[in-house]
Design a protein around this motif. Structure first.
Motif: not given
Length: 187
Positions: A48, A50, A183
């Motif tokens: 997860s 970035t 993201t």
């Protein structure tokens, strides 16, 4: 011999363009795996974590790879280098750029060059095995009105293989189904 050549090379069409559109910084320690097949990154495993996208003005970033071989030692080293000029000095940028200077990074560089099969930009991966470090740079106000007011930094690495291209994306960069990441922060 395991080093046999496999093909020749012609002269490419005159449709190439230089320069960098975006730079994506990933913290080296947060990337658990980068898989390459035939000099192409086919899988990125970040969980997860970035990527941080930096926009650069036209003509303000470049990638260079220096190849150093030793006949006596039978070695070859590839040294990727990313030079980026970021315009404008600010407190927020000073703090973030200090973190960049303190980290070992993997950089994904989205070029202005497009693939011949579609209009998608070519993306290079620098520092996949050993990362890149910020080794030199300046933060400057400029003297004349037209001088650079901002940052001029060079990140460098040493790898056992040349930089790789990232597998083509479907709609937006890094949307490949094999890629696992959080993201992409753009501002």
């Amino acid at each position: 011999m395991a080093c046999d050549l496999t093909k020749g090379r012609g002269i490419p069409c005159r449709n190439l363009i230089g320069g960098v559109k975006y730079i994506y910084f990933g913290q080296f320690d947060e990337i658990s795996a980068i898989t390459t097949v035939a000099s192409e990154v086919t899988d990125i495993e970040m969980g997860s974590n970035t990527l941080f996208r930096y926009s650069v003005r036209r003509g303000n970033a470049s990638v260079t790879e220096t190849i150093t071989g030793s006949t006596e030692n039978s070695t070859v080293v590839y040294a990727p280098s990313l030079n980026v000029k970021l315009t404008g000095l600010s407190k927020a940028d000073q703090n973030e750029l200090k973190l960049i200077a303190q980290n070992r990074l993997v950089c994904f560089v989205q070029l202005n060059q497009t693939l011949s099969t579609n209009d998608h930009n070519v993306i290079l991966c620098l520092g996949a095995t050993n990362g890149l470090d910020l080794n030199t740079g300046t933060n400057q106000s400029g003297a004349a009105f037209s001088d650079l007011n901002g940052y001029d930094w060079t990140l460098e690495g040493q790898e056992f293989a040349p930089m790789q291209t990232v597998a083509d994306y479907t709609t937006v960069p890094f949307d490949n189904t094999a890629f696992t990441m959080g993201t992409i922060v753009t501002s």
